[in-house]
Design a protein around this motif. Structure first.
Motif, short mmCIF file in Angstrom:
data_model
loop_
_atom_site.label_atom_id
_atom_site.label_comp_id
_atom_site.label_asym_id
_atom_site.label_seq_id
_atom_site.Cartn_x
_atom_site.Cartn_y
_atom_site.Cartn_z
N LEU A 19 0.84 -1.19 0.00
CA LEU A 19 0.00 0.00 0.00
C LEU A 19 0.88 1.25 0.00
N ARG A 20 0.34 2.31 -0.56
CA ARG A 20 1.08 3.56 -0.63
C ARG A 20 0.12 4.74 -0.64
N ILE A 21 0.52 5.83 0.03
CA ILE A 21 -0.26 7.05 0.02
C ILE A 21 0.17 7.90 -1.18
N VAL A 22 -0.80 8.31 -1.99
CA VAL A 22 -0.54 9.14 -3.16
C VAL A 22 -1.19 10.49 -2.95
N ASN A 23 -0.40 11.57 -3.11
CA ASN A 23 -0.91 12.93 -2.97
C ASN A 23 -1.32 13.46 -4.35
N LEU A 24 -2.57 13.84 -4.47
CA LEU A 24 -3.09 14.41 -5.72
C LEU A 24 -3.60 15.82 -5.44
N GLY A 25 -2.67 16.75 -5.37
CA GLY A 25 -3.06 18.11 -5.08
C GLY A 25 -3.59 18.24 -3.66
N ARG A 26 -4.86 18.55 -3.54
CA ARG A 26 -5.47 18.71 -2.22
C ARG A 26 -5.96 17.39 -1.63
N TYR A 27 -5.85 16.31 -2.39
CA TYR A 27 -6.41 15.03 -1.96
C TYR A 27 -5.29 14.01 -1.74
N ARG A 28 -5.53 13.10 -0.80
CA ARG A 28 -4.64 11.98 -0.53
C ARG A 28 -5.44 10.70 -0.74
N MET A 29 -4.83 9.76 -1.46
CA MET A 29 -5.52 8.51 -1.77
C MET A 29 -4.61 7.34 -1.45
N LEU A 30 -5.24 6.19 -1.16
CA LEU A 30 -4.52 4.97 -0.83
C LEU A 30 -4.51 4.08 -2.07
N LYS A 31 -3.31 3.66 -2.45
CA LYS A 31 -3.14 2.90 -3.68
C LYS A 31 -2.58 1.52 -3.39
N ASN A 32 -3.16 0.52 -4.05
CA ASN A 32 -2.66 -0.85 -3.96
C ASN A 32 -1.56 -1.04 -5.00
N LEU A 33 -0.35 -1.37 -4.54
CA LEU A 33 0.79 -1.49 -5.44
C LEU A 33 0.73 -2.75 -6.28
N LYS A 34 -0.03 -3.76 -5.87
CA LYS A 34 -0.14 -4.99 -6.65
C LYS A 34 -1.07 -4.79 -7.84
N THR A 35 -2.24 -4.26 -7.59
CA THR A 35 -3.21 -4.04 -8.68
C THR A 35 -3.03 -2.69 -9.36
N ASN A 36 -2.24 -1.82 -8.74
CA ASN A 36 -2.00 -0.47 -9.28
C ASN A 36 -3.31 0.32 -9.39
N LYS A 37 -4.21 0.08 -8.42
CA LYS A 37 -5.49 0.78 -8.40
C LYS A 37 -5.68 1.43 -7.04
N PHE A 38 -6.47 2.50 -7.03
CA PHE A 38 -6.81 3.16 -5.79
C PHE A 38 -7.91 2.37 -5.07
N VAL A 39 -7.83 2.32 -3.74
CA VAL A 39 -8.81 1.58 -2.95
C VAL A 39 -9.73 2.56 -2.25
N LYS A 40 -10.93 2.10 -1.99
CA LYS A 40 -11.93 2.93 -1.33
C LYS A 40 -11.64 2.95 0.17
N THR A 41 -11.58 4.14 0.74
CA THR A 41 -11.23 4.28 2.16
C THR A 41 -12.33 5.03 2.90
N LYS A 42 -12.27 4.91 4.20
CA LYS A 42 -13.13 5.65 5.11
C LYS A 42 -12.28 6.28 6.21
N SER A 43 -12.88 7.16 6.96
CA SER A 43 -12.18 7.70 8.12
C SER A 43 -12.07 6.63 9.20
N GLU A 44 -11.18 6.85 10.15
CA GLU A 44 -10.94 5.84 11.17
C GLU A 44 -12.16 5.58 12.03
N VAL A 45 -12.86 6.64 12.42
CA VAL A 45 -14.02 6.47 13.28
C VAL A 45 -15.15 5.75 12.53
N SER A 46 -15.31 6.02 11.24
CA SER A 46 -16.36 5.33 10.47
C SER A 46 -16.03 3.85 10.31
N ALA A 47 -14.75 3.54 10.03
CA ALA A 47 -14.36 2.15 9.85
C ALA A 47 -14.50 1.37 11.15
#
Length: 411
Positions: free
Chosen positions: A78-106
């Protein structure tokens, strides 16, 4: 994350494991679970939480505030990718972004899933995981405490069971390694890298169930599911550590960390050195903290009795240290407190390849130099030979006399 207690596996092997307090037998539900984190420290964050039962499973990625450290990035892919004002979590195996939630929601979704899958476990749920160094329970409890969810979690979950302890107690005669990868290969005939929390949660559950079935093969053959489940729960209960005991361990670990941090002036330079020196300095600092020795105590002892007072404290109050470690600790502390001595500094870093060119380029440069030298030598040799030849050559002297005329006689 908490202190290890050596458990005798055989006469020559010692497994570092925790001694769980155990719980009484009752109506419980086993759930395999695992988490992916940004690191292994208590202040690190959860980036994925997963749970598994035979009837249902749960998986949710969490967007952490901090980035994953290099080891966690390689382990979880897993890797954090910065896209301007947004941060996204990326799976390095599939090379796709994964859907995330905040810690309290999860965490709220996780608690809701546990409540819905409690089933007949009226006395609570037992969360089964598999780790050599126990870090997951403390990190989960800290995350729940940040959002005041610890009371709700305690009403649902009875305790945590480490599959490593169960495997160490039941497989000590067949193998010396009790990691999840080894147990999965031996017992389940599976080959996985277990970089994902979902895979670890399922494998942890299946390994414990397989070991419990091995204790009573007759129940497995008879096909009575209720009796088999009761037997597996009874088999796991002695290895369960209640939630309250885990909270006490986390509180004790925080006190230990505070005591360790008081030695930052002493070991500050060594903790910024190379990895082997950092590990050794952390080991020495932990030896002092484990035995209730802090910086102020050693400072007061040195002011009253200088080096001899510190030596007496180390010999009498650090029984679990080797003689070599005691000698090194005494030298470090004496050099630090004595103003006439220079504090011990880390060894200078040496990079073996810092002045080296790539091998192919070095060969090309060396060949060019060799060819250049050869050409220079050949040119010099040619010039020298021509000079010597000119010196020793006898010049040709042409005759200046006119040739005699030829007389023709006419008869």
């Amino acid at each position: 994350m908490v202190q290890d207690q050596p458990v005798e596996v055989d006469e020559k092997t010692k497994v570092s494991a925790r001694a769980p307090k155990g719980i009484e037998e009752g109506h419980y539900r086993l759930v395999g679970w695992g988490i992916d984190t940004t690191g292994r420290r208590l202040i690190d964050e959860i980036c994925q939480i997963a749970a598994y039962t035979t009837a249902s499973n749960f998986s949710q990625h969490i967007m952490p505030f901090s980035d994953l450290n290099p080891s966690s990035r390689r382990r979880h892919n897993l890797r954090i990718v910065n896209l301007g004002r947004y941060r996204m979590l990326k799976n390095l195996k599939t090379n796709k972004f994964v859907k995330t939630k905040s810690e309290v929601s999860a965490l709220t979704d996780f608690l809701n899933w546990l409540e819905n899958n409690r089933g007949d476990g009226t006395d609570g749920i037992i969360l089964v995981y598999h780790e050599f160094r126990k870090t997951s329970p403390g990190m989960l409890l800290e995350a729940l405490r940040r959002y005041n969810l610890i009371e709700r979690f305690s009403r649902i979950v009875k305790g945590f069971a480490n599959g490593f302890n169960i495997a160490a107690a039941n497989c000590k005669n067949t193998t010396k390694s009790f990691s999840l990868r080894v147990m999965s290969r031996m017992l389940l005939n599976k080959e996985d890298d277990f970089g994902n929390a979902v895979d670890r949660a399922q494998a942890s559950y299946e390994v414990v169930v397989h070991l419990g079935q091995g204790e009573r093969p007759d129940l497995n053959a008879s096909g009575d599911g209720n009796d088999l489940e009761k037997h597996i729960i009874s088999f796991v209960c002695p290895f369960v550590n209640p939630v309250g005991a885990e909270e006490e361990e986390v509180a004790g670990f925080k006190v230990l960390l505070e005591r360790q941090n008081t030695f930052r002036p002493v070991f500050g330079a060594l903790l910024k050195a190379t990895l082997p020196e950092r590990r050794h300095a952390s080991h020495l600092r932990r030896l002092l903290a484990e035995n209730n020795i802090d910086y102020e105590k050693l400072k007061t002892a040195y002011e009253n009795g200088a080096k001899n007072a510190i030596e007496e404290i180390l010999k009498n109050e650090v029984p679990n240290a080797k003689e070599k470690d005691l000698v090194e600790l005494l030298e470090i502390l004496d050099c630090f407190f004595d103003p006439e001595k220079k504090a011990i500094q880390p060894k200078p870093r040496f990079f073996a390849n810092q002045n080296r060119r790539p091998k192919g380029r070095r060969q090309i440069v060396d060949n060019n130099k060799e060819n250049t030298n050869k050409n220079v030598n050949n040119n010099a040799a040619t010039d020298n030979d021509s000079t010597v030849a000119n010196i020793h050559e006898t010049p040709k002297i042409e005759s200046l006399e006119e040739p005699e005329p030829v007389t023709t006689v006419v008869q």
